[in-house]
Design a protein around this motif. Sequence first.
Motif, PDB file in Angstrom:
ATOM      1  N   ASN A 112       8.103   9.491  -7.669  1.00  0.00           N
ATOM      2  CA  ASN A 112       8.482   8.791  -8.895  1.00  0.00           C
ATOM      3  C   ASN A 112       9.076   7.428  -8.562  1.00  0.00           C
ATOM      4  OD1 ASN A 112      10.453   7.950 -11.042  1.00  0.00           O
ATOM      5  ND2 ASN A 112       9.671   9.764 -12.077  1.00  0.00           N
ATOM      6  N   TYR A 113       9.961   7.393  -7.591  1.00  0.00           N
ATOM      7  CA  TYR A 113      10.631   6.151  -7.182  1.00  0.00           C
ATOM      8  C   TYR A 113       9.637   5.132  -6.626  1.00  0.00           C
ATOM      9  CZ  TYR A 113      13.872   3.165  -4.509  1.00  0.00           C
ATOM     10  OH  TYR A 113      14.564   2.109  -3.985  1.00  0.00           O
ATOM     11  N   LEU A 114       8.664   5.618  -5.845  1.00  0.00           N
ATOM     12  CA  LEU A 114       7.717   4.724  -5.177  1.00  0.00           C
ATOM     13  C   LEU A 114       6.468   4.444  -6.005  1.00  0.00           C
ATOM     14  CD1 LEU A 114       7.858   6.142  -1.527  1.00  0.00           C
ATOM     15  CD2 LEU A 114       9.051   4.153  -2.453  1.00  0.00           C
ATOM     16  N   GLY A 115       6.362   5.072  -7.178  1.00  0.00           N
ATOM     17  CA  GLY A 115       5.177   4.877  -7.998  1.00  0.00           C
ATOM     18  C   GLY A 115       3.963   5.604  -7.456  1.00  0.00           C
ATOM     19  N   LEU A 116       4.196   6.764  -6.821  1.00  0.00           N
ATOM     20  CA  LEU A 116       3.128   7.570  -6.233  1.00  0.00           C
ATOM     21  C   LEU A 116       3.223   8.998  -6.756  1.00  0.00           C
ATOM     22  CD1 LEU A 116       3.559   6.374  -2.524  1.00  0.00           C
ATOM     23  CD2 LEU A 116       1.768   5.629  -4.110  1.00  0.00           C
ATOM     24  N   THR A 117       2.127   9.737  -6.685  1.00  0.00           N
ATOM     25  CA  THR A 117       2.141  11.133  -7.107  1.00  0.00           C
ATOM     26  C   THR A 117       2.735  12.005  -6.009  1.00  0.00           C
ATOM     27  OG1 THR A 117      -0.048  11.604  -6.206  1.00  0.00           O
ATOM     28  CG2 THR A 117       0.055  10.756  -8.480  1.00  0.00           C
ATOM     29  N   ILE A 118       3.144  13.214  -6.385  1.00  0.00           N
ATOM     30  CA  ILE A 118       3.676  14.148  -5.397  1.00  0.00           C
ATOM     31  C   ILE A 118       2.602  14.500  -4.368  1.00  0.00           C
ATOM     32  CG2 ILE A 118       3.143  16.164  -6.847  1.00  0.00           C
ATOM     33  CD1 ILE A 118       5.644  17.503  -5.681  1.00  0.00           C
ATOM     34  N   GLU A 119       1.340  14.545  -4.812  1.00  0.00           N
ATOM     35  CA  GLU A 119       0.240  14.818  -3.880  1.00  0.00           C
ATOM     36  C   GLU A 119       0.107  13.696  -2.856  1.00  0.00           C
ATOM     37  OE1 GLU A 119      -0.309  17.081  -7.575  1.00  0.00           O
ATOM     38  OE2 GLU A 119      -0.088  14.913  -7.212  1.00  0.00           O
ATOM     39  N   SER A 120       0.294  12.461  -3.306  1.00  0.00           N
ATOM     40  CA  SER A 120       0.226  11.318  -2.387  1.00  0.00           C
ATOM     41  C   SER A 120       1.339  11.384  -1.347  1.00  0.00           C
ATOM     42  CB  SER A 120       0.324   9.999  -3.166  1.00  0.00           C
ATOM     43  OG  SER A 120      -0.796   9.819  -4.001  1.00  0.00           O
ATOM     44  N   ILE A 121       2.542  11.762  -1.780  1.00  0.00           N
ATOM     45  CA  ILE A 121       3.661  11.887  -0.840  1.00  0.00           C
ATOM     46  C   ILE A 121       3.364  12.966   0.193  1.00  0.00           C
ATOM     47  CG2 ILE A 121       6.098  12.484  -0.599  1.00  0.00           C
ATOM     48  CD1 ILE A 121       5.609   9.727  -1.808  1.00  0.00           C
ATOM     49  N   THR A 125       0.846  -1.186   0.000  1.00  0.00           N
ATOM     50  CA  THR A 125       0.000   0.000   0.000  1.00  0.00           C
ATOM     51  C   THR A 125       0.886   1.243   0.000  1.00  0.00           C
ATOM     52  OG1 THR A 125      -0.048   0.165   2.410  1.00  0.00           O
ATOM     53  CG2 THR A 125      -1.719  -1.238   1.369  1.00  0.00           C
ATOM     54  N   ALA A 126       0.278   2.406  -0.199  1.00  0.00           N
ATOM     55  CA  ALA A 126       1.039   3.659  -0.194  1.00  0.00           C
ATOM     56  C   ALA A 126       1.717   3.872   1.159  1.00  0.00           C
ATOM     57  CB  ALA A 126       0.120   4.827  -0.525  1.00  0.00           C
ATOM     58  N   ASP A 127       0.996   3.584   2.259  1.00  0.00           N
ATOM     59  CA  ASP A 127       1.581   3.714   3.599  1.00  0.00           C
ATOM     60  C   ASP A 127       2.814   2.825   3.740  1.00  0.00           C
ATOM     61  OD1 ASP A 127      -0.513   5.397   4.173  1.00  0.00           O
ATOM     62  OD2 ASP A 127      -1.127   4.355   5.999  1.00  0.00           O
ATOM     63  N   GLN A 128       2.692   1.584   3.286  1.00  0.00           N
ATOM     64  CA  GLN A 128       3.807   0.644   3.381  1.00  0.00           C
ATOM     65  C   GLN A 128       5.002   1.103   2.548  1.00  0.00           C
ATOM     66  OE1 GLN A 128       1.252  -2.969   2.464  1.00  0.00           O
ATOM     67  NE2 GLN A 128       2.815  -3.905   3.747  1.00  0.00           N
ATOM     68  N   ARG A 129       4.729   1.579   1.343  1.00  0.00           N
ATOM     69  CA  ARG A 129       5.815   2.013   0.458  1.00  0.00           C
ATOM     70  C   ARG A 129       6.622   3.138   1.098  1.00  0.00           C
ATOM     71  NH1 ARG A 129       3.185   2.236  -5.668  1.00  0.00           N
ATOM     72  NH2 ARG A 129       1.887   0.381  -5.446  1.00  0.00           N
ATOM     73  N   PHE A 130       5.909   4.136   1.614  1.00  0.00           N
ATOM     74  CA  PHE A 130       6.606   5.288   2.182  1.00  0.00           C
ATOM     75  C   PHE A 130       7.346   4.901   3.461  1.00  0.00           C
ATOM     76  CE2 PHE A 130       6.502   9.539   4.402  1.00  0.00           C
ATOM     77  CZ  PHE A 130       7.469  10.114   3.590  1.00  0.00           C
ATOM     78  N   ALA A 131       6.707   4.087   4.292  1.00  0.00           N
ATOM     79  CA  ALA A 131       7.360   3.632   5.522  1.00  0.00           C
ATOM     80  C   ALA A 131       8.601   2.800   5.196  1.00  0.00           C
ATOM     81  CB  ALA A 131       6.384   2.821   6.371  1.00  0.00           C
ATOM     82  N   ALA A 132       8.486   1.899   4.223  1.00  0.00           N
ATOM     83  CA  ALA A 132       9.623   1.059   3.839  1.00  0.00           C
ATOM     84  C   ALA A 132      10.759   1.901   3.275  1.00  0.00           C
ATOM     85  CB  ALA A 132       9.179   0.017   2.817  1.00  0.00           C
ATOM     86  N   PHE A 133      10.415   2.939   2.531  1.00  0.00           N
ATOM     87  CA  PHE A 133      11.423   3.851   1.985  1.00  0.00           C
ATOM     88  C   PHE A 133      12.215   4.510   3.117  1.00  0.00           C
ATOM     89  CE2 PHE A 133      12.304   8.331   0.761  1.00  0.00           C
ATOM     90  CZ  PHE A 133      13.261   8.104  -0.223  1.00  0.00           C
ATOM     91  N   LEU A 134      11.517   4.997   4.137  1.00  0.00           N
ATOM     92  CA  LEU A 134      12.184   5.656   5.260  1.00  0.00           C
ATOM     93  C   LEU A 134      12.993   4.663   6.094  1.00  0.00           C
ATOM     94  CD1 LEU A 134       9.348   8.094   6.415  1.00  0.00           C
ATOM     95  CD2 LEU A 134      11.396   8.653   5.093  1.00  0.00           C
ATOM     96  N   VAL A 135      12.454   3.470   6.300  1.00  0.00           N
ATOM     97  CA  VAL A 135      13.177   2.444   7.061  1.00  0.00           C
ATOM     98  C   VAL A 135      14.454   2.040   6.328  1.00  0.00           C
ATOM     99  CG1 VAL A 135      13.090   0.033   7.829  1.00  0.00           C
ATOM    100  CG2 VAL A 135      11.161   1.564   8.279  1.00  0.00           C
ATOM    101  N   ASN A 136      14.366   1.936   5.000  1.00  0.00           N
ATOM    102  CA  ASN A 136      15.541   1.599   4.198  1.00  0.00           C
ATOM    103  C   ASN A 136      16.619   2.676   4.314  1.00  0.00           C
ATOM    104  OD1 ASN A 136      16.871   2.130   1.253  1.00  0.00           O
ATOM    105  ND2 ASN A 136      16.728  -0.063   1.668  1.00  0.00           N
ATOM    106  N   LEU A 137      16.214   3.945   4.205  1.00  0.00           N
ATOM    107  CA  LEU A 137      17.176   5.036   4.366  1.00  0.00           C
ATOM    108  C   LEU A 137      17.801   5.007   5.753  1.00  0.00           C
ATOM    109  CD1 LEU A 137      15.531   8.176   2.680  1.00  0.00           C
ATOM    110  CD2 LEU A 137      17.459   6.832   1.845  1.00  0.00           C
TER     111      LEU A 137
END
Length: 210
Positions: free
Chosen positions: A164-173, A127-139
């Motif tokens: 772009n990297y996560l396949g989400l719009t800037i509004e979603s981020i 999900t979008a929540d998972q993608r963003f959380a995983a991105f931050l955990v990876n960093l």
Amino acid sequence: MERLDQIIRKRQRVEKGDLLYRQGSPFTRLYAVRLGHFKTYQVTRNGEQHITGFQMAGEILGLDAISSGTHQCDAKALEDSEVCEILYSDLEQLFVEIPALLHQFHRMMSQEITRDQSVMLLLGNMTADQRFAAFLVNLSSRYVARGYSATSIQLRMGREEIGNYLGLTIESISRLIARFKKLELLEVTNREIKILDLPRMRGIAAGAKS
């Protein structure tokens, strides 16, 4: 290590916005990031960018070109950066002289493949929540590996690039940042992100409800 230092041809400064190499250019060397951050991306036939990764100090650029002999993406500096050039033919000779170094190189390539597979999971099943959380955990984990804070992250990429990297719009981020702030998971000051609850963030990345 002395022999490895000897094959590092030169240090190269790369100014913010400049390309280190282009998609399709011949592969002759690897680049060890000494300072700064880069993004790698592919350009589609209609000119759109698809970001494939973000690289930081201590990581290697150019590994994806070893098998094909040509670079598979562009590499652009996100800030003023510096790399060390390693001629691949010199590195291959060093592998013959020091077999243990080849083993370490294989481990590094394995880690790179694992990271690429994680990105595929991000885009395919999360999900979008998972993608963003995983991105931050990876960093966070990559910062820790380099001796930095696990919870204080200075982003060198913009929200549009993250999307772009996560396949989400800037509004979603932007909505995700606002949502995570409301849930007291994050504090954000300009491009500095402070993770307030890293275990909970890891849980969201793994599929727990936010």
